[in-house]
Each structure stands twice: as C-alpha cells, then as structure tokens.
Enzyme design. Structure first.
Site, PDB file in Angstrom:
ATOM      1  N   HIS A 218       0.832  -1.203   0.000  1.00  0.00           N
ATOM      2  CA  HIS A 218       0.000   0.000   0.000  1.00  0.00           C
ATOM      3  C   HIS A 218       0.870   1.258   0.000  1.00  0.00           C
ATOM      4  O   HIS A 218       1.711   1.424   0.872  1.00  0.00           O
ATOM      5  CB  HIS A 218      -0.899  -0.023   1.241  1.00  0.00           C
TER       6      HIS A 218
ATOM      7  N   HIS B  42      -0.576  11.433  -2.401  1.00  0.00           N
ATOM      8  CA  HIS B  42      -1.889  11.049  -1.848  1.00  0.00           C
ATOM      9  C   HIS B  42      -2.801  12.220  -1.521  1.00  0.00           C
ATOM     10  O   HIS B  42      -3.964  12.255  -1.922  1.00  0.00           O
ATOM     11  CB  HIS B  42      -1.691  10.196  -0.593  1.00  0.00           C
TER      12      HIS B  42
HETATM   13  O1  G3P Z   1      -6.355   1.754  -3.228  1.00  0.00           O
HETATM   14  C1  G3P Z   1      -6.531   1.404  -1.903  1.00  0.00           C
HETATM   15  C2  G3P Z   1      -6.308   2.556  -0.963  1.00  0.00           C
HETATM   16  O2  G3P Z   1      -5.104   3.185  -1.299  1.00  0.00           O
HETATM   17  C3  G3P Z   1      -7.418   3.567  -0.963  1.00  0.00           C
HETATM   18  O3  G3P Z   1      -7.293   4.521   0.036  1.00  0.00           O
HETATM   19  O4  G3P Z   1      -6.675   6.744   0.919  1.00  0.00           O
HETATM   20  O5  G3P Z   1      -5.024   4.898   0.977  1.00  0.00           O
HETATM   21  O6  G3P Z   1      -5.633   5.976  -1.180  1.00  0.00           O
HETATM   22  P1  G3P Z   1      -6.113   5.573   0.184  1.00  0.00           P
HETATM   23 MG    MG Z   2      -4.498   4.813  -2.559  1.00  0.00          MG
END
Ligand code: G3P
Ligand code: MG
Length: 256
Positions: free
Chosen positions: A10, A52
């Site tokens: 992630h 992000h």
């Molecule tokens: O794609 C999964 C996840 O990354 C979605 O949430 O806020 O971490 O981008 P976020």
């Molecule tokens: Mg994400």
C-alpha cells in the site's frame, strides 16, 4: 488477462518507507513484493505525480494545494523528513519516474487515480496517456479510483486495461456499522470494472460472497493484521493491500 498477486504494497510499503516514493517501491521489491499501489494526481501544470493528499502539508516541506502548485516548485520539495531522518531529502516522484523503476524491478502496478477535486477526467487521461507510452505488461496493471468520472475516462482512453472500483463506507463516521453503496453492482457493470477494491470495514463474509457471485475480483484495503488477512482469504478475497506486505505474505494460507 489481469494476474493479481495475493498482497499489494500500500502506497509502496508505507510501514517501512515514506508513502508514494521510489524508496518505497524499492523497499517493497527488496521484500519480494510483486505489486505496489500508488496514488496519482496532477500538478497545476498537468504533470502526473505520485501523491496522496490534496495538500502538500502533511508529507512535504511545502504547503498549499497540489492543484494550485506547478511541478517546478513541487520537484524542489522533499517528502521524507516527516517520516524519518534517514529519508530526509527524498523527492516526490512523477508517474514517469516510478514507471521506470517498476519496469526495472519487474513489478506490477495498481495505479489509483486520486484526482484533485474537479480534475477527475484530466487526471485519468494524463496518467493513462503517459502509461500507454511505456507500460507493456497489461497482466500487471490495474487502474482504480473512487471517482466514477475517472474510471469512465480510463475506459475511453484504454478500454482493454483492467479497472477496479474503489469503495469506502458510505457512512464514514460509524466504522462499526460500515455501509456499502447499495448500487455497487450497477455501478461496477456500468463502469465495466474487473475488481471491487473495498475498505476493510466493508469486508464481511456476506458482502464478499455477493461480490464473488457477481464475478468480480475482491480486493480489500488496508489490512495490516496477518490474522485478518488469513480470514479474508478464507472467505475468497483475492488480494489485500497492506502497509506491511511482507508480514501479510509470510502468514497467508496460500501465496499463489
Ligand atoms: O487503493 C486502496 C487505498 O489506497 C485507498 O485509500 O486513501 O489509501 O488511497 P487511500
Ligand atoms: Mg491509494
């Protein structure tokens, strides 16, 4: 054909290196992780960068909205100090820069289109246009977004690239009774997605079975407890996103 791994790092490998950075990609690769998830958005002058938040404040030494900041300014910022001294000075990568590294490390990519508000279409178009010049491994690419307009645009630009619909709970404030969008199946049909990428709080057994019945792959974010990952896998979840992908991988029931 889309070939998903069991675990996707992630934002790179966010428990070990600053999120959405080249250092994070190398960290994931060095741990034997096959895919990473990265977020892409546009600078004011339409350069796709891996980032992000809507603002620069949390993870960089700059401040203000990404959508109002040109790339010339963004490329001078550093995005490692907030995370730890050993990462001080590292840079916010462009999509083009991370694609180079991913190809070099032979990794798959889940690119999350994370547009600044009002730039849903442009962000998808710019990111996919860039990818179309460099990315050949379509088994190792999933384009995802919470934004329907971005997924529509992705379909228009590259209909045959796999897409995933991201779903967060409809009721963010009450995590214990998370509610999934009741229209998810119609939306998934309309957007012609292959995967549903759902928040962990939405991932109960019944919901997962319904998604599998709808012939969609199920991905769950963000799972950092290996016992949770095992349970989800036993219910039929195809893949989990994790900040600690090495720990998850070491504890799964099956890794292929
Ligand atoms: O794609 C999964 C996840 O990354 C979605 O949430 O806020 O971490 O981008 P976020
Ligand atoms: Mg994400």
């Amino acid at each position: 054909m889309l070939k998903l791994p069991k675990v996707i790092g992630h934002r790179g490998a966010a428990a070990y290196a600053p999120e959405n950075t080249i250092e994070g990609i190398h960290t994931a690769a060095d741990m034997g992780i096959k895919w990473v998830e990265l977020d892409v958005k546009l600078t004011k002058d339409d350069i796709p960068i891996i980032f992000h938040d809507e603002t620069l404040d949390r993870t960089t030494n700059g401040s203000g909205l990404v959508a109002e900041t040109p790339y010339d300014y963004i490329r001078q910022l550093e995005c490692g100090s907030w995370y730890g001294d050993s990462f001080a000075g590292i840079k916010i990568p462009t999509l083009e820069e991370v694609v180079d590294v991913l190809i070099e490390r032979d990794m798959g990519l889940n690119l999350e289109i994370k547009p600044c508000p009002g730039r849903e279409k442009e962000t998808a178009e710019a990111a996919l246009d860039m990818l179309s010049h460099y990315w050949d491994n379509h088994d190792g690419l999933l384009i995802s977004s919470f934004q329907h307009v971005s997924l529509e645009a992705a379909k228009d630009v590259a209909a045959d690239w796999s897409r995933g619909l991201l779903l967060a709970p409809e009721n963010d404030e009450d995590i214990n009774a998370a509610v999934i969008n009741p229209n998810w199946k119609d939306i998934a049909d309309y957007l012609d997605v292959k995967t549903l990428n759902i928040a962990h709080s939405l991932a109960d057994r019944e919901t997962i079975e319904e998604i599998i019945d709808a012939e969609l792959k199920v991905l769950v974010y963000t799972v950092n407890d290996p016992m949770d990952a095992r349970l989800l896998q036993s219910w039929g979840v195809d893949c989990v996103f994790s900040d600690e992908p090495d720990v998850i991988l070491a504890n799964l029931l099956t890794v292929h």
